[in-house]
Design a protein around this motif. Structure first.
Motif, mmCIF file in Angstrom:
data_model
loop_
_atom_site.group_PDB
_atom_site.id
_atom_site.type_symbol
_atom_site.label_atom_id
_atom_site.label_comp_id
_atom_site.label_asym_id
_atom_site.label_seq_id
_atom_site.Cartn_x
_atom_site.Cartn_y
_atom_site.Cartn_z
ATOM 1 N N MET A 38 -24.505 -47.329 97.449
ATOM 2 C CA MET A 38 -25.045 -46.627 98.600
ATOM 3 C C MET A 38 -25.433 -47.624 99.666
ATOM 4 S SD MET A 38 -27.534 -43.896 96.745
ATOM 5 C CE MET A 38 -28.207 -43.448 98.305
ATOM 6 N N ALA A 39 -25.611 -47.115 100.827
ATOM 7 C CA ALA A 39 -26.079 -47.945 101.927
ATOM 8 C C ALA A 39 -27.591 -48.083 101.854
ATOM 9 C CB ALA A 39 -25.691 -47.299 103.249
ATOM 10 N N THR A 40 -28.089 -49.185 102.365
ATOM 11 C CA THR A 40 -29.524 -49.334 102.590
ATOM 12 C C THR A 40 -29.696 -49.251 104.094
ATOM 13 O OG1 THR A 40 -29.704 -50.760 100.652
ATOM 14 C CG2 THR A 40 -31.547 -50.778 102.204
ATOM 15 N N ARG A 41 -30.013 -48.066 104.560
ATOM 16 C CA ARG A 41 -30.081 -47.784 105.991
ATOM 17 C C ARG A 41 -31.239 -48.532 106.632
ATOM 18 N NH1 ARG A 41 -30.643 -43.631 103.161
ATOM 19 N NH2 ARG A 41 -32.565 -43.002 104.154
ATOM 20 N N SER A 42 -30.995 -49.017 107.830
ATOM 21 C CA SER A 42 -32.058 -49.733 108.542
ATOM 22 C C SER A 42 -31.912 -49.521 110.039
ATOM 23 C CB SER A 42 -32.009 -51.228 108.208
ATOM 24 O OG SER A 42 -30.769 -51.778 108.576
ATOM 25 N N ARG A 43 -32.929 -49.928 110.759
ATOM 26 C CA ARG A 43 -32.941 -49.847 112.217
ATOM 27 C C ARG A 43 -33.349 -51.215 112.729
ATOM 28 N NH1 ARG A 43 -31.965 -46.532 116.078
ATOM 29 N NH2 ARG A 43 -31.349 -44.936 114.612
ATOM 30 N N ILE A 44 -32.604 -51.687 113.724
ATOM 31 C CA ILE A 44 -32.870 -52.986 114.343
ATOM 32 C C ILE A 44 -33.339 -52.733 115.766
ATOM 33 C CG2 ILE A 44 -31.868 -55.181 115.066
ATOM 34 C CD1 ILE A 44 -29.700 -54.737 112.915
ATOM 35 N N GLY A 45 -34.506 -53.260 116.096
ATOM 36 C CA GLY A 45 -35.053 -53.022 117.422
ATOM 37 C C GLY A 45 -35.558 -54.283 118.088
ATOM 38 N N ILE A 46 -35.820 -54.150 119.378
ATOM 39 C CA ILE A 46 -36.428 -55.231 120.146
ATOM 40 C C ILE A 46 -37.586 -54.639 120.928
ATOM 41 C CG2 ILE A 46 -34.813 -54.982 122.082
ATOM 42 C CD1 ILE A 46 -35.011 -58.092 122.382
ATOM 43 N N GLU A 47 -38.737 -55.284 120.823
ATOM 44 C CA GLU A 47 -39.917 -54.812 121.546
ATOM 45 C C GLU A 47 -39.815 -55.264 122.997
ATOM 46 O OE1 GLU A 47 -44.622 -54.485 120.628
ATOM 47 O OE2 GLU A 47 -43.716 -56.452 120.317
ATOM 48 N N LEU A 48 -39.959 -54.317 123.906
ATOM 49 C CA LEU A 48 -39.882 -54.617 125.332
ATOM 50 C C LEU A 48 -41.276 -54.906 125.886
ATOM 51 C CD1 LEU A 48 -37.278 -51.855 126.267
ATOM 52 C CD2 LEU A 48 -36.858 -54.235 125.598
ATOM 53 N N LYS A 49 -41.335 -55.447 127.092
ATOM 54 C CA LYS A 49 -42.608 -55.879 127.680
ATOM 55 C C LYS A 49 -43.640 -54.758 127.794
ATOM 56 C CE LYS A 49 -40.628 -59.716 130.211
ATOM 57 N NZ LYS A 49 -40.326 -60.314 131.503
ATOM 58 N N ASP A 50 -43.187 -53.512 127.976
ATOM 59 C CA ASP A 50 -44.124 -52.388 128.129
ATOM 60 C C ASP A 50 -44.553 -51.781 126.782
ATOM 61 O OD1 ASP A 50 -41.841 -51.046 127.338
ATOM 62 O OD2 ASP A 50 -41.736 -49.741 129.098
ATOM 63 N N GLY A 51 -44.128 -52.403 125.663
ATOM 64 C CA GLY A 51 -44.492 -51.913 124.337
ATOM 65 C C GLY A 51 -43.497 -50.926 123.747
ATOM 66 N N SER A 52 -42.499 -50.533 124.521
ATOM 67 C CA SER A 52 -41.462 -49.654 123.984
ATOM 68 C C SER A 52 -40.511 -50.485 123.109
ATOM 69 C CB SER A 52 -40.708 -48.953 125.115
ATOM 70 O OG SER A 52 -40.053 -49.900 125.943
ATOM 71 N N VAL A 53 -39.702 -49.796 122.322
ATOM 72 C CA VAL A 53 -38.762 -50.468 121.423
ATOM 73 C C VAL A 53 -37.379 -49.870 121.630
ATOM 74 C CG1 VAL A 53 -38.180 -50.973 119.011
ATOM 75 C CG2 VAL A 53 -40.585 -50.890 119.718
ATOM 76 N N LEU A 54 -36.404 -50.732 121.894
ATOM 77 C CA LEU A 54 -35.008 -50.326 122.013
ATOM 78 C C LEU A 54 -34.352 -50.649 120.684
ATOM 79 C CD1 LEU A 54 -32.922 -49.214 124.077
ATOM 80 C CD2 LEU A 54 -32.302 -51.603 124.514
ATOM 81 N N SER A 55 -33.674 -49.657 120.062
ATOM 82 C CA SER A 55 -33.161 -49.899 118.711
ATOM 83 C C SER A 55 -31.804 -49.280 118.456
ATOM 84 C CB SER A 55 -34.155 -49.369 117.683
ATOM 85 O OG SER A 55 -34.090 -47.965 117.596
ATOM 86 N N VAL A 56 -31.176 -49.773 117.384
ATOM 87 C CA VAL A 56 -29.895 -49.261 116.908
ATOM 88 C C VAL A 56 -29.951 -49.093 115.396
ATOM 89 C CG1 VAL A 56 -28.508 -50.245 118.778
ATOM 90 C CG2 VAL A 56 -28.925 -51.597 116.705
ATOM 91 N N TYR A 57 -29.055 -48.268 114.888
ATOM 92 C CA TYR A 57 -28.921 -48.022 113.462
ATOM 93 C C TYR A 57 -27.985 -49.066 112.857
ATOM 94 C CZ TYR A 57 -27.343 -45.612 109.219
ATOM 95 O OH TYR A 57 -27.019 -45.288 107.926
ATOM 96 N N HIS A 58 -28.323 -49.543 111.646
ATOM 97 C CA HIS A 58 -27.493 -50.491 110.893
ATOM 98 C C HIS A 58 -27.306 -49.892 109.503
ATOM 99 C CE1 HIS A 58 -26.632 -54.074 108.449
ATOM 100 N NE2 HIS A 58 -26.193 -54.628 109.561
#
Length: 166
Positions: free
Chosen positions: A34-54
């Motif tokens: 099975m897959a081990t699902r994960s999410r990869i993100g980057i914290e932006l200056k305003d505290g938001s997080v931009l992410s993608v599925y891996h």
């Protein structure tokens, strides 16, 4: 959840092996494929997080180490996330070459989470969450199979992944 893999050739419908000799019940072993699902993100200056599925091998012993080794600057992380959701971030030979879903015609762009709490929402259904911050990579065990537990920060093991170890 698990795929059963036959260790020995199965019997024919008459209880014999394909070579004609008397058979016995085949041995089975459970193998997790099975897959081990994960999410990869980057914290932006305003505290938001931009992410993608891996999709594959999202546990810290593999993905965590790969992120720390190959995606260890903000520019590299931005480039990784910019491609959208992916199957895996490295090729089989260990080269950083994400296999983006967009390469097979799917439209899966990055997601913007308003803050870290939204990023760590258990309803995202990933087992691990990674966030690149001003201090480097941080990993969270999402406890996706236990809703009684909240996501918790876990260490990414030091060192490189040994070839064939995982």
């Amino acid at each position: 959840m698990y795929i059963i893999r036959v260790v020995e050739r199965p019997l024919t419908s008459y209880g014999t092996k394909p070579n004609g000799s008397a058979g016995h019940l085949p041995q089975f072993k459970h193998t997790s494929i099975m897959a081990t699902r994960s999410r990869i993100g980057i914290e932006l200056k305003d505290g938001s997080v931009l992410s993608v599925y891996h999709h594959w091998d999202g546990y810290p012993e593999w993905l965590g180490r790969q992120l720390m080794e190959h995606y260890n600057t903000r520019d590299k992380v931005v480039e990784l996330i910019d491609g959208g959701d992916m199957s895996v971030c490295l090729t089989d030979d260990g080269e950083p070459s994400p296999q983006y879903y967009s390469l097979r015609g799917e439209d899966c762009p990055p997601i913007l989470h308003a803050n870290m709490d939204e990023y760590l929402d258990k309803d995202n259904n990933e087992e691990f969450g990674y966030v690149y911050t001003s201090a480097g990579w941080v990993c969270y065990d999402m406890h996706s199979f236990d809703y009684r537990k909240s996501p918790e920060r876990v260490e990414i093991p030091a060192g490189k992944v040994k070839e064939g170890a995982i």
